[in-house]
Write a protein that holds these residues in place. Structure first.
Motif, PDB file in Angstrom:
ATOM      1  N   GLN A 206       0.864  -1.177   0.000  1.00  0.00           N
ATOM      2  CA  GLN A 206       0.000   0.000   0.000  1.00  0.00           C
ATOM      3  C   GLN A 206       0.903   1.231   0.000  1.00  0.00           C
ATOM      4  O   GLN A 206       1.934   1.263   0.679  1.00  0.00           O
ATOM      5  CB  GLN A 206      -0.889  -0.006   1.234  1.00  0.00           C
ATOM      6  CG  GLN A 206      -1.943   1.072   1.222  1.00  0.00           C
ATOM      7  CD  GLN A 206      -2.951   0.900   2.351  1.00  0.00           C
ATOM      8  OE1 GLN A 206      -2.780   0.072   3.237  1.00  0.00           O
ATOM      9  NE2 GLN A 206      -3.988   1.699   2.316  1.00  0.00           N
TER      10      GLN A 206
ATOM     11  N   PRO B  27      -4.701   5.388  -0.114  1.00  0.00           N
ATOM     12  CA  PRO B  27      -5.103   3.986   0.015  1.00  0.00           C
ATOM     13  C   PRO B  27      -4.675   3.081  -1.143  1.00  0.00           C
ATOM     14  O   PRO B  27      -4.881   1.880  -1.081  1.00  0.00           O
ATOM     15  CB  PRO B  27      -6.629   4.095   0.052  1.00  0.00           C
ATOM     16  CG  PRO B  27      -6.920   5.280  -0.821  1.00  0.00           C
ATOM     17  CD  PRO B  27      -5.769   6.232  -0.613  1.00  0.00           C
TER      18      PRO B  27
ATOM     19  N   PHE C 279      -7.783   0.544  -2.569  1.00  0.00           N
ATOM     20  CA  PHE C 279      -7.997  -0.246  -1.366  1.00  0.00           C
ATOM     21  C   PHE C 279      -9.304  -1.032  -1.543  1.00  0.00           C
ATOM     22  O   PHE C 279     -10.324  -0.460  -1.901  1.00  0.00           O
ATOM     23  CB  PHE C 279      -8.108   0.700  -0.167  1.00  0.00           C
ATOM     24  CG  PHE C 279      -8.245   0.013   1.153  1.00  0.00           C
ATOM     25  CD1 PHE C 279      -7.146  -0.507   1.791  1.00  0.00           C
ATOM     26  CD2 PHE C 279      -9.486  -0.109   1.754  1.00  0.00           C
ATOM     27  CE1 PHE C 279      -7.265  -1.131   3.026  1.00  0.00           C
ATOM     28  CE2 PHE C 279      -9.619  -0.733   2.981  1.00  0.00           C
ATOM     29  CZ  PHE C 279      -8.501  -1.249   3.615  1.00  0.00           C
ATOM     30  N   GLY C 280      -9.262  -2.354  -1.355  1.00  0.00           N
ATOM     31  CA  GLY C 280     -10.458  -3.178  -1.493  1.00  0.00           C
ATOM     32  C   GLY C 280     -10.677  -3.724  -2.891  1.00  0.00           C
ATOM     33  O   GLY C 280     -11.564  -4.543  -3.104  1.00  0.00           O
TER      34      GLY C 280
ATOM     35  N   GLY D 149      -5.658  -5.288  -3.181  1.00  0.00           N
ATOM     36  CA  GLY D 149      -6.547  -4.425  -2.399  1.00  0.00           C
ATOM     37  C   GLY D 149      -7.492  -5.219  -1.511  1.00  0.00           C
ATOM     38  O   GLY D 149      -7.798  -4.812  -0.387  1.00  0.00           O
ATOM     39  N   LYS D 150      -7.950  -6.374  -2.005  1.00  0.00           N
ATOM     40  CA  LYS D 150      -8.857  -7.216  -1.211  1.00  0.00           C
ATOM     41  C   LYS D 150      -8.125  -7.852  -0.029  1.00  0.00           C
ATOM     42  O   LYS D 150      -8.664  -7.941   1.072  1.00  0.00           O
ATOM     43  CB  LYS D 150      -9.477  -8.307  -2.088  1.00  0.00           C
ATOM     44  CG  LYS D 150     -10.536  -7.757  -3.026  1.00  0.00           C
ATOM     45  CD  LYS D 150     -11.082  -8.826  -3.951  1.00  0.00           C
ATOM     46  CE  LYS D 150     -12.160  -8.197  -4.811  1.00  0.00           C
ATOM     47  NZ  LYS D 150     -12.412  -8.848  -6.055  1.00  0.00           N
TER      48      LYS D 150
ATOM     49  N   SER E  64      -7.476  -5.073   2.535  1.00  0.00           N
ATOM     50  CA  SER E  64      -8.682  -4.626   3.248  1.00  0.00           C
ATOM     51  C   SER E  64      -9.235  -5.703   4.175  1.00  0.00           C
ATOM     52  O   SER E  64      -9.780  -5.393   5.227  1.00  0.00           O
ATOM     53  CB  SER E  64      -9.761  -4.154   2.269  1.00  0.00           C
ATOM     54  OG  SER E  64     -10.235  -5.216   1.485  1.00  0.00           O
ATOM     55  N   SER E  65      -9.055  -6.988   3.821  1.00  0.00           N
ATOM     56  CA  SER E  65      -9.596  -8.068   4.656  1.00  0.00           C
ATOM     57  C   SER E  65      -8.581  -8.581   5.681  1.00  0.00           C
ATOM     58  O   SER E  65      -8.966  -9.105   6.720  1.00  0.00           O
ATOM     59  CB  SER E  65     -10.049  -9.245   3.784  1.00  0.00           C
ATOM     60  OG  SER E  65      -8.926  -9.919   3.229  1.00  0.00           O
TER      61      SER E  65
END
Length: 150
Positions: free
Chosen positions: A31, A36, A58-59, A64-65, A68-69
């Motif tokens: 990151q 983000p 982000f996500g 990104g996943k 974020s998780s």
């Protein structure tokens, strides 16, 4: 931020993981320090340099996943059985990966990076290979903490 390609120990860990796991590709995403967005900083076994231009929110995307998780993700037969659109997985498309296993990298207890191993064929990653990737991620966390995230 120091360019990761200049850090030989990180390269050695990724190369060793690629060989030991029998994978075609190993990638490391982080990151950005500000904002983000997530981008791929290092790859081994890459077909081209497209990974350097991939930036995901982000996500979004595998990187990104995972960030974020804060959890691992396995894809065994891309693009079958994925959540979202094929274009949500730019690293899989750019590197023609059909299977992957991705692990989060934590800094100060917060997921900030991703270690991804992949193959250009359908594959289910064994617990041994998953453990190799998990162990490599822990070593990379330490190295990155010492060399980048001081």
């Amino acid at each position: 931020m120091t360019e990761l390609r200049e850090l030989p120990s990180i390269i050695e860990i990724c190369e060793k993981l690629k060989t030991a796991s029998g994978c075609d590709f190993v990638g490391l995403a982080l990151q950005n320090e500000i904002g983000p967005d997530v981008r791929w900083h290092y790859a081994s076994g890459n077909l081209n340099d497209k990974y350097k231009r991939i930036t995901v929110r982000f996500g979004k995307g595998i990187a990104g996943k995972i960030i974020s998780s804060g959890s691992t993700m396995m894809i065994t037969d891309f693009p079958k059985h994925i959540n979202g659109k094929v274009t949500d997985y730019p690293i899989m498309l750019a590197e023609k990966l059909v299977s992957s296993y991705a692990v989060p990298l934590f800094f100060n207890g917060v997921p900030k990076g991703v270690l991804l191993i992949g193959r250009r064929e359908s594959h289910v990653y064994s617990e041994d290979v998953q453990q190799m990737a998990d162990d490599s991620a822990l070593v990379l966390e330490q190295l990155l903490k010492e060399q980048i995230f001081r």
